[in-house]
Scaffold this active site. Structure first.
Site, mmCIF file in Angstrom:
data_model
loop_
_atom_site.group_PDB
_atom_site.id
_atom_site.type_symbol
_atom_site.label_atom_id
_atom_site.label_comp_id
_atom_site.label_asym_id
_atom_site.label_seq_id
_atom_site.Cartn_x
_atom_site.Cartn_y
_atom_site.Cartn_z
ATOM 1 N N GLN A 20 0.828 -1.219 0.000
ATOM 2 C CA GLN A 20 0.000 0.000 0.000
ATOM 3 C C GLN A 20 0.858 1.263 0.000
ATOM 4 O O GLN A 20 0.658 2.177 -0.780
ATOM 5 C CB GLN A 20 -0.898 0.001 1.236
ATOM 6 C CG GLN A 20 -1.920 -1.127 1.277
ATOM 7 C CD GLN A 20 -3.134 -0.791 0.432
ATOM 8 O OE1 GLN A 20 -3.060 -0.776 -0.804
ATOM 9 N NE2 GLN A 20 -4.216 -0.485 1.090
ATOM 10 N N ARG A 90 -0.492 -3.329 10.694
ATOM 11 C CA ARG A 90 -1.362 -3.733 11.809
ATOM 12 C C ARG A 90 -2.753 -4.116 11.305
ATOM 13 O O ARG A 90 -3.201 -3.657 10.274
ATOM 14 C CB ARG A 90 -1.530 -2.550 12.777
ATOM 15 C CG ARG A 90 -0.319 -2.272 13.612
ATOM 16 C CD ARG A 90 -0.685 -1.320 14.699
ATOM 17 N NE ARG A 90 -0.795 0.061 14.221
ATOM 18 C CZ ARG A 90 -1.348 1.041 14.954
ATOM 19 N NH1 ARG A 90 -1.876 0.762 16.106
ATOM 20 N NH2 ARG A 90 -1.391 2.273 14.502
ATOM 21 N N ASN A 103 8.452 -8.504 11.701
ATOM 22 C CA ASN A 103 9.060 -7.448 10.872
ATOM 23 C C ASN A 103 10.568 -7.327 11.093
ATOM 24 O O ASN A 103 11.302 -6.962 10.174
ATOM 25 C CB ASN A 103 8.338 -6.123 11.102
ATOM 26 C CG ASN A 103 6.968 -6.109 10.429
ATOM 27 O OD1 ASN A 103 6.644 -7.030 9.656
ATOM 28 N ND2 ASN A 103 6.175 -5.100 10.710
ATOM 29 N N ILE A 126 10.244 2.813 7.131
ATOM 30 C CA ILE A 126 8.846 3.134 7.458
ATOM 31 C C ILE A 126 8.215 1.998 8.266
ATOM 32 O O ILE A 126 7.349 2.208 9.084
ATOM 33 C CB ILE A 126 8.034 3.405 6.160
ATOM 34 C CG1 ILE A 126 8.594 4.648 5.453
ATOM 35 C CG2 ILE A 126 6.555 3.541 6.442
ATOM 36 C CD1 ILE A 126 7.854 5.069 4.204
ATOM 37 N N ASN A 128 6.885 -0.720 10.736
ATOM 38 C CA ASN A 128 6.664 -0.662 12.192
ATOM 39 C C ASN A 128 7.137 -1.935 12.894
ATOM 40 O O ASN A 128 7.211 -2.972 12.252
ATOM 41 C CB ASN A 128 5.146 -0.527 12.459
ATOM 42 C CG ASN A 128 4.725 0.919 12.567
ATOM 43 O OD1 ASN A 128 5.500 1.775 12.992
ATOM 44 N ND2 ASN A 128 3.498 1.209 12.152
ATOM 45 N N HIS A 183 7.305 6.399 17.775
ATOM 46 C CA HIS A 183 6.068 6.378 16.971
ATOM 47 C C HIS A 183 5.117 5.382 17.621
ATOM 48 O O HIS A 183 4.898 4.274 17.136
ATOM 49 C CB HIS A 183 6.400 5.970 15.535
ATOM 50 C CG HIS A 183 5.209 5.969 14.630
ATOM 51 N ND1 HIS A 183 4.367 7.060 14.468
ATOM 52 C CD2 HIS A 183 4.720 5.001 13.816
ATOM 53 C CE1 HIS A 183 3.422 6.760 13.625
ATOM 54 N NE2 HIS A 183 3.598 5.515 13.204
HETATM 55 O O1 TXD Z 1 4.540 6.219 10.113
HETATM 56 C C1 TXD Z 1 4.900 5.042 9.975
HETATM 57 N N1 TXD Z 1 6.203 4.727 10.006
HETATM 58 C C2 TXD Z 1 3.839 3.953 9.780
HETATM 59 C C3 TXD Z 1 4.450 2.712 9.181
HETATM 60 C C4 TXD Z 1 2.662 4.424 9.057
HETATM 61 C C5 TXD Z 1 1.831 3.489 8.469
HETATM 62 C C6 TXD Z 1 2.238 2.083 8.190
HETATM 63 N N2 TXD Z 1 3.421 1.686 8.918
HETATM 64 C C7 TXD Z 1 4.036 0.387 8.587
HETATM 65 O O2 TXD Z 1 4.570 0.368 7.265
HETATM 66 C C8 TXD Z 1 3.107 -0.793 8.633
HETATM 67 O O3 TXD Z 1 2.798 -1.144 9.961
HETATM 68 C C9 TXD Z 1 3.949 -1.832 7.920
HETATM 69 O O4 TXD Z 1 4.891 -2.342 8.822
HETATM 70 C C10 TXD Z 1 4.677 -0.997 6.849
HETATM 71 C C11 TXD Z 1 4.114 -1.136 5.466
HETATM 72 O O5 TXD Z 1 2.762 -0.822 5.479
HETATM 73 P P1 TXD Z 1 1.880 -1.145 4.148
HETATM 74 O O6 TXD Z 1 0.495 -0.657 4.421
HETATM 75 O O7 TXD Z 1 2.594 -0.694 2.931
HETATM 76 O O8 TXD Z 1 1.870 -2.743 4.192
HETATM 77 P P2 TXD Z 1 1.602 -3.751 2.961
HETATM 78 O O9 TXD Z 1 0.631 -3.151 2.008
HETATM 79 O O10 TXD Z 1 1.335 -5.076 3.575
HETATM 80 O O11 TXD Z 1 3.017 -3.785 2.234
HETATM 81 C C12 TXD Z 1 4.121 -4.402 2.815
HETATM 82 C C13 TXD Z 1 4.821 -5.144 1.687
HETATM 83 C C14 TXD Z 1 4.000 -6.340 1.140
HETATM 84 O O12 TXD Z 1 3.726 -6.140 -0.222
HETATM 85 C C15 TXD Z 1 4.878 -7.540 1.377
HETATM 86 O O13 TXD Z 1 4.838 -8.507 0.349
HETATM 87 C C16 TXD Z 1 6.241 -6.874 1.411
HETATM 88 O O14 TXD Z 1 6.036 -5.709 2.176
HETATM 89 N N3 TXD Z 1 7.283 -7.702 2.019
HETATM 90 C C17 TXD Z 1 8.550 -7.656 1.582
HETATM 91 N N4 TXD Z 1 9.102 -6.891 0.620
HETATM 92 C C18 TXD Z 1 10.428 -7.098 0.431
HETATM 93 N N5 TXD Z 1 11.196 -7.966 1.140
HETATM 94 C C19 TXD Z 1 10.631 -8.735 2.100
HETATM 95 N N6 TXD Z 1 11.380 -9.610 2.811
HETATM 96 C C20 TXD Z 1 9.239 -8.592 2.363
HETATM 97 N N7 TXD Z 1 8.376 -9.175 3.238
HETATM 98 C C21 TXD Z 1 7.175 -8.599 3.006
#
Ligand code: TXD
Length: 314
Positions: A20, A90, A103, A126, A128, A183
């Site tokens: 996302q 989350r 994570n 980014i 969490n 955060h």
């Molecule tokens: O302010 C902030 N820092 C927070 C951060 C604000 C909002 C969201 N916050 C966190 O960002 C959230 O709790 C998640 O830990 C991350 C990413 O959130 P997002 O909404 O983008 O999550 P998604 O849509 O699940 O995307 C995460 C992607 C997903 O497509 C997985 O397949 C991929 O991460 N993923 C990986 N990519 C590369 N390498 C590895 N190992 C991997 N594992 C999962």
């Protein structure tokens, strides 16, 4: 006449995680013409599909940027900036800390890939729980602390500014705010440095209303999660990270709140914590030491303890 000048090479932005936030980041990199994008994810085909979709978008807005979708981390080679969103978001009822074990393993794997393929990049984390993941990223990559930074303070400060602008019925451009600390639910909206048109907000809004607004800021992420049910906020986190990418790539020397490595500032050592910094071409160029009132100091100390509690779990 032969062209003597050196054309500026387009910047390369590696987005690690194409979910996302990652997908939104790719779109914003194009819309703001920051550079070319590599969109990496472990899900087969998904980054490639989003890259193709963005290629189809480009002519509509006249955007000459390229997006490469890949499942091969080596494709981030030579990236100027790596923005890391890889990890689980989350679900309703989950705290950011519930994500730490899963994570952390993902951040370790991704950190190794960045260390090998983009050793000169700035890393913006980014994922969490943010402060712990940024701390772990710096440890795994071994990069200079000024080149590994966490994005949360820009988002939390934006949330504070949005609620204050709504309360005062003024432009968001008139509101300047800082949210510091971890955060998490005990983040610190720094009221004494928050102004509207230069006027301290405490002079414009009654204390009980400010308390309610600051409570909403602390819970703003959870409020979105509860409404979405299937994930967390992504437009505003992506926009906030773009502000940091631009501060670095365009050497803006911008003052903003960011999760940075502490080596004694505010009496805090060897954790990552949201502090006011100057972001420019060298990354985190300066940590600003500001005077906090007693209430803010004790809130920051509480937040420090919450961040420290996660480190042994990594
Ligand atoms: O302010 C902030 N820092 C927070 C951060 C604000 C909002 C969201 N916050 C966190 O960002 C959230 O709790 C998640 O830990 C991350 C990413 O959130 P997002 O909404 O983008 O999550 P998604 O849509 O699940 O995307 C995460 C992607 C997903 O497509 C997985 O397949 C991929 O991460 N993923 C990986 N990519 C590369 N390498 C590895 N190992 C991997 N594992 C999962």
């Amino acid at each position: 006449m032969e062209w003597k000048g050196k054309m500026a090479k387009r910047k390369k932005i590696a987005l690690i995680g194409a979910g996302q936030i990652g997908g939104t980041l790719a779109l914003l990199c194009g819309m703001r013409n920051i550079g070319d994008v590599v969109l990496f994810d472990v899900v087969e085909g998904m980054p490639q599909g989003k890259a193709l979709d963005l290629m189809h978008l480009a002519p509509v807005f006249g955007l000459d940027f390229t997006v490469t979708g890949t499942n091969d981390i080596q494709d981030i080679k030579g990236a100027d900036v790596c923005v890391v969103t890889s990890g689980l978001p989350r679900k309703p009822g989950m705290s950011r800390d519930d994500l730490v074990k899963t994570n952390a393993d993902i951040i370790r794997a991704v950190g190794e890939g960045i260390k090998k393929n983009a050793p000169d990049s700035l890393v913006i984390v980014i994922t969490n729980p943010l402060d712990a993941m940024a701390y772990l990223m710096q440890k795994v990559t071994g990069f200079a602390p000024k080149k590994v930074v966490g994005m949360a303070g820009v988002l939390d400060s934006a949330r504070y500014r949005a609620f204050l602008a709504q309360e005062l019925n003024v432009s968001v451009n008139s509101v300047s705010a800082f949210v510091l600390g971890g955060h998490g639910d005990d983040m610190v909206p720094v009221r004494s440095y928050t102004t509207c048109g230069g006027i301290p907000v405490a002079n414009l809004i009654p204390g009980d209303r400010l308390d309610a607004i600051e409570k909403r800021v602390r819970g703003a992420g959870g409020e979105v999660v509860a409404l979405l049910k299937t994930g967390s906020a992504f437009y505003s986190p992506a926009a906030s990270a773009i502000q940091m990418v631009e501060a670095y790539l365009f050497d803006r020397k911008q003052v903003l709140a960011a999760a940075v490595h502490c080596s004694g500032e505010y009496g805090v050592k060897d954790i990552y914590l949201g502090l006011p910094v100057v972001m420019g071409a060298s990354g985190v160029e300066k940590i600003l030491q500001i005077e906090l009132n007693d209430e803010e100091k004790s809130q920051l100390e509480k937040s420090v303890q919450s961040v420290k509690a996660l480190i042994p779990l990594l």
